[in-house]
Design an enzyme around this catalytic site. Structure first.
Site, PDB file in Angstrom:
ATOM      1  N   SER A  59       0.820  -1.217   0.000  1.00  0.00           N
ATOM      2  CA  SER A  59       0.000   0.000   0.000  1.00  0.00           C
ATOM      3  C   SER A  59       0.852   1.266   0.000  1.00  0.00           C
ATOM      4  CB  SER A  59      -0.901   0.010   1.233  1.00  0.00           C
ATOM      5  OG  SER A  59      -1.576  -1.217   1.366  1.00  0.00           O
TER       6      SER A  59
HETATM    7  N1  SAH Z   1      -0.603  -5.290   3.996  1.00  0.00           N
HETATM    8  C1  SAH Z   1       0.157  -5.599   2.780  1.00  0.00           C
HETATM    9  C2  SAH Z   1      -0.566  -5.211   1.505  1.00  0.00           C
HETATM   10  C3  SAH Z   1      -1.781  -5.991   1.318  1.00  0.00           C
HETATM   11  S1  SAH Z   1      -2.282  -6.296  -0.344  1.00  0.00           S
HETATM   12  C4  SAH Z   1       1.515  -4.954   2.804  1.00  0.00           C
HETATM   13  O1  SAH Z   1       1.798  -4.160   3.714  1.00  0.00           O
HETATM   14  O2  SAH Z   1       2.316  -5.264   1.916  1.00  0.00           O
HETATM   15  C5  SAH Z   1      -3.639  -7.335   0.114  1.00  0.00           C
HETATM   16  C6  SAH Z   1      -3.246  -8.730   0.511  1.00  0.00           C
HETATM   17  O3  SAH Z   1      -4.416  -9.381   0.996  1.00  0.00           O
HETATM   18  C7  SAH Z   1      -2.750  -9.566  -0.674  1.00  0.00           C
HETATM   19  O4  SAH Z   1      -1.487 -10.109  -0.381  1.00  0.00           O
HETATM   20  C8  SAH Z   1      -3.820 -10.648  -0.801  1.00  0.00           C
HETATM   21  O5  SAH Z   1      -3.301 -11.896  -1.238  1.00  0.00           O
HETATM   22  C9  SAH Z   1      -4.362 -10.732   0.604  1.00  0.00           C
HETATM   23  N2  SAH Z   1      -5.698 -11.301   0.733  1.00  0.00           N
HETATM   24  C10 SAH Z   1      -6.781 -11.119  -0.058  1.00  0.00           C
HETATM   25  N3  SAH Z   1      -7.848 -11.798   0.426  1.00  0.00           N
HETATM   26  C11 SAH Z   1      -7.426 -12.435   1.550  1.00  0.00           C
HETATM   27  C12 SAH Z   1      -8.051 -13.297   2.506  1.00  0.00           C
HETATM   28  N4  SAH Z   1      -9.339 -13.653   2.398  1.00  0.00           N
HETATM   29  N5  SAH Z   1      -7.316 -13.753   3.540  1.00  0.00           N
HETATM   30  C13 SAH Z   1      -6.013 -13.405   3.664  1.00  0.00           C
HETATM   31  N6  SAH Z   1      -5.357 -12.603   2.800  1.00  0.00           N
HETATM   32  C14 SAH Z   1      -6.060 -12.122   1.757  1.00  0.00           C
END
Ligand code: SAH
Length: 215
Positions: A59
């Protein structure tokens, strides 16, 4: 770390309205360069989202700062994060909380984030692989919960796993162009909900993992 670039980013976050010094300190203390792929290292301190593997993104620093500030994390708190991704948001939270539990649906991303955090000397983050929309029942309740992927609906399982006095910050919205960041505060009298800002996140994917992600 690239000190002028760090200072520039912190100044930009201040100008954008981030006032919590502890949040700014945590952001300045986590080397974002270590969380992005090598071709993006030069842009690691820019206030911009960057790609990580599996079509996901790390992000934008302003969004990380705003969400972290909205969460009002204290040093004795137990925090749950949904969407470990690169592990960057977890690292920032780890500087402010007692312990961070972070769930990611892609196992390789989770493993990589876990290794990166240990390499950085961050030992108070526990990672797990699975569908984070179900929360982490065996570790509940949590003082704070942050969702870093956009939920179509307010995730009830996570609200249930919030302690009384707890705060949940979650991007909500079906359509990526109209997502908003919501904060839900749980009190003895019920839930208080406020809308913080428009955001743009990858979707929170509910349910089973695709075979691809299990490697
Ligand atoms: N917090 C992260 C960025 C998140 S991007 C950072 O600091 O880099 C969103 C993430 O959520 C992705 O890696 C995606 O694979 C994950 N995601 C999406 N749906 C999900 C779910 N149901 N459970 C766990 N992770 C999930």
């Amino acid at each position: 770390m690239n000190v002028p670039a760090v200072q520039r980013l912190i100044a930009e976050l201040r100008q954008s309205g981030i006032t919590d010094e502890k949040v700014l300190e945590a952001i300045a203390a986590v080397d974002r360069e270590r969380f992005v792929a090598p071709p993006f290292a030069e842009r690691a301190w820019d206030n911009t989202a960057l790609p990580i593997s599996f079509g996901q993104t790390i992000s934008q620093p302003l969004v990380v700062a705003s969400m972290t500030e909205a969460l009002r994390v204290g040093p004795r708190m137990k925090v749950l994060e949904i969407g470990t991704g690169s592990g960057y948001q977890a690292a920032v939270l780890a500087k402010l909380a007692r312990r961070v539990y972070s769930i990611e649906r892609f196992k390789p991303l989770s493993r990589e984030a876990e290794r990166r955090l240990v390499d950085l000397g961050i030992y108070n983050v526990v990672c797990d692989v699975g569908d984070g929309s179900k929360g982490w029942p065996s570790q509940a309740p949590f003082d704070r919960i942050i969702v870093t992927a956009a939920a179509e609906e307010r995730p009830q399982a996570l609200i249930d796993q919030l302690a009384v006095g707890g705060i949940l910050v979650v991007p909500v919205g079906r359509d990526p162009t109209s997502q908003v960041l919501e904060r839900i505060i749980k009190s003895e009298n019920g839930l208080q909900r406020d809308t913080l800002m428009p955001v743009r996140f990858v979707p929170l994917v509910i349910g089973a993992l695709p075979v691809l992600g299990q490697g």
